[in-house]
Scaffold this motif. Structure first.
Motif, short mmCIF file in Angstrom:
data_model
loop_
_atom_site.label_atom_id
_atom_site.label_comp_id
_atom_site.label_asym_id
_atom_site.label_seq_id
_atom_site.Cartn_x
_atom_site.Cartn_y
_atom_site.Cartn_z
N LEU A 99 16.55 -7.23 6.45
CA LEU A 99 17.19 -6.19 5.63
C LEU A 99 16.26 -5.65 4.54
CD1 LEU A 99 20.80 -7.63 5.35
CD2 LEU A 99 20.01 -5.75 6.80
N ASP A 100 15.46 -6.53 3.93
CA ASP A 100 14.59 -6.06 2.86
C ASP A 100 13.59 -5.02 3.37
OD1 ASP A 100 15.61 -7.32 0.63
OD2 ASP A 100 14.63 -9.21 1.15
N LYS A 101 13.24 -5.13 4.66
CA LYS A 101 12.31 -4.16 5.26
C LYS A 101 13.04 -2.94 5.80
CE LYS A 101 8.18 -6.43 7.03
NZ LYS A 101 8.21 -7.56 7.95
N GLU A 102 14.16 -3.19 6.49
CA GLU A 102 14.79 -2.10 7.26
C GLU A 102 15.73 -1.23 6.43
OE1 GLU A 102 16.36 -3.62 11.00
OE2 GLU A 102 14.74 -5.08 11.09
N ILE A 103 16.27 -1.81 5.35
CA ILE A 103 17.14 -1.00 4.48
C ILE A 103 16.27 -0.35 3.42
CG2 ILE A 103 18.98 -1.08 2.74
CD1 ILE A 103 20.16 -1.58 5.43
N HIS A 104 16.43 0.94 3.26
CA HIS A 104 15.77 1.58 2.13
C HIS A 104 16.80 2.43 1.42
CE1 HIS A 104 14.94 5.57 4.15
NE2 HIS A 104 15.30 4.82 5.15
N ILE A 105 16.41 2.99 0.29
CA ILE A 105 17.40 3.74 -0.49
C ILE A 105 16.94 5.18 -0.73
CG2 ILE A 105 18.36 1.71 -1.64
CD1 ILE A 105 16.72 2.47 -4.15
N LEU A 106 17.91 6.07 -0.82
CA LEU A 106 17.67 7.43 -1.27
C LEU A 106 18.46 7.61 -2.56
CD1 LEU A 106 17.86 9.53 2.04
CD2 LEU A 106 15.83 8.63 0.88
N LEU A 107 18.01 8.57 -3.37
CA LEU A 107 18.63 8.78 -4.67
C LEU A 107 19.15 10.21 -4.76
CD1 LEU A 107 15.68 7.21 -6.71
CD2 LEU A 107 17.79 6.06 -6.00
N GLN A 108 20.41 10.37 -5.14
CA GLN A 108 20.96 11.72 -5.30
C GLN A 108 21.27 11.99 -6.77
OE1 GLN A 108 24.73 12.77 -3.40
NE2 GLN A 108 23.95 14.85 -3.10
N PRO A 109 20.72 13.10 -7.31
CA PRO A 109 20.87 13.39 -8.73
C PRO A 109 22.32 13.61 -9.16
CG PRO A 109 19.36 14.97 -7.68
CD PRO A 109 19.90 14.11 -6.61
N GLN A 110 22.60 13.14 -10.37
CA GLN A 110 23.86 13.44 -11.06
C GLN A 110 23.47 14.23 -12.30
OE1 GLN A 110 25.44 9.43 -11.50
NE2 GLN A 110 26.50 9.59 -9.54
N PHE A 111 23.90 15.48 -12.35
CA PHE A 111 23.45 16.40 -13.39
C PHE A 111 24.54 16.59 -14.43
CE2 PHE A 111 22.42 20.45 -15.35
CZ PHE A 111 21.03 20.40 -15.48
N ASP A 112 24.19 16.41 -15.70
CA ASP A 112 25.14 16.62 -16.79
C ASP A 112 24.93 18.02 -17.36
OD1 ASP A 112 26.42 16.72 -19.35
OD2 ASP A 112 26.49 14.52 -19.35
N ILE A 113 25.94 18.89 -17.16
CA ILE A 113 25.82 20.28 -17.58
C ILE A 113 25.71 20.38 -19.10
CG2 ILE A 113 26.99 22.53 -17.60
CD1 ILE A 113 26.25 21.85 -14.79
N ALA A 114 26.47 19.55 -19.82
CA ALA A 114 26.47 19.61 -21.29
C ALA A 114 25.10 19.23 -21.84
CB ALA A 114 27.56 18.71 -21.85
#
Ligand code: C2E
Ligand code: CA
Ligand code: CA
Ligand code: CA
Length: 274
Positions: free
Chosen positions: A35-50
């Motif tokens: 799992l440490d090799k085969e699982i990777h992560i992607l990141l999706q932005p959370q934008f604060d308008i204020a």
């Protein structure tokens, strides 16, 4: 016609056989995966308008199996839950998130998804808390939970979440408004934010009921003093509608697709925050 439909449901077709063998192969690949090799992560932005900046990213798991190729989390997460290996995945994802967070500005937080089996297991929650604690301060890891995830044992879930809160993590109730998320949990759990499900955002421009639900949810969050995040914003029209209703924190393709760690760093630099 009724008779026919019933008959059809009983026939085991080639398509069924194919699906079954795919599930079997996936089960096998998952059980033998590194799992440490085969699982990777992607990141999706959370934008604060204020604040006019990206304040965080949701961490989304990806599985690249040497046997099966890329498998969607929509497929492998439920399978991992059924096979009892989801906590290993959560911990692999969290370790990666912690190492990425060290590369990001201190004002940027990462949100990791927890599953039912994590919340229902004292051992799993302790392992998660230990990883967060070992990463040191300030804590920049938040967690997302769904109702399905707490249904089992709300008292135990509560206890595990308090330990994470004590370390400085914030807790979001995910997919709010769907069958998986409800007011009982808002009442009973220590929450810092609610994430309104994409299905409501989808219809915000066309469906008065969705607008009403969003408005009510924003009121609820305001009255509770917690924040409200919208997911799945794809168009300017949806964004305008949400802004009109008072929304501020936004996540969706309009603000950025799930991206690699390097792209996330660039994304922040592009804003002048990196
Ligand atoms: P979720 O937690 O509701 O995550 C949001 C999903 O919506 C992600 O799909 C994301 O890529 C997608 N999305 C974001 N913005 C948009 C948009 O503007 N339009 C559309 N159409 N979709 C958008 P993804 O990455 O395929 O993940 C699907 C689900 O798998 C997640 O839903 C979550 O329930 C689960 N999942 C993903 N990673 C993990 C994980 O590490 N642990 C656990 N337990 N579940 C995970
Ligand atoms: Ca989520
Ligand atoms: Ca969600
Ligand atoms: Ca959702």
């Amino acid at each position: 016609a009724k008779h026919e439909a019933r008959g059809r449901a009983l026939v085991f077709t080639d398509r069924d056989a194919e699906n079954l063998s795919r599930v079997r192969r996936m089960e096998h690949a998952l059980l033998t995966a590194d799992l440490d090799k085969e699982i990777h992560i992607l990141l999706q932005p959370q934008f604060d308008i204020a604040l006019n900046r990206t304040t965080g990213f949701e961490v989304l798991a990806r599985w690249r199996s040497p046997i099966l190729g890329d498998v969607s989390p929509v497929e492998f997460i439920p399978l991992a839950e059924r096979m009892g290996v989801i906590s290993k995945i959560t911990q692999a994802v969290l370790r990666k998130a912690l190492s990425v967070s060290a590369r990001l500005p201190k004002t940027v937080r990462l949100s990791v998804n927890l599953s039912a089996q994590d919340l229902g297991s004292t051992t799993a929650m302790e392992a998660i808390a230990k990883l967060v604690q070992e990463a040191g301060k300030p804590c920049r890891i938040d967690f997302e939970i769904t109702e399905t995830a707490v249904m089992g044992d709300i008292a135990r879930a509560h206890e595990g979440l308090l330990a994470l809160l004590a370390l400085g993590s914030r807790i979001a109730l995910d997919d709010f408004g769907t069958g998986h998320s409800s007011l009982t949990h808002v009442q009973k759990l220590p929450l810092d934010r609610i994430k309104v499900d994409r299905s409501f955002v989808n219809e915000v421009t066309s469906d008065p009921t969705s607008r009403a639900i969003i408005k009510t949810t924003l009121d609820l969050c305001r009255n509770l003093g917690i924040s409200c995040v919208f997911e799945g914003i794809e168009t300017e029209q949806q964004l305008d509608a949400l802004l009109g209703l008072g929304g501020t924190v936004m996540q969706g393709y309009l603000f950025g697709r799930p991206m690699s760690e390097d792209k996330a760093v660039e994304h922040l630099k592009g804003e002048g925050a990196g």
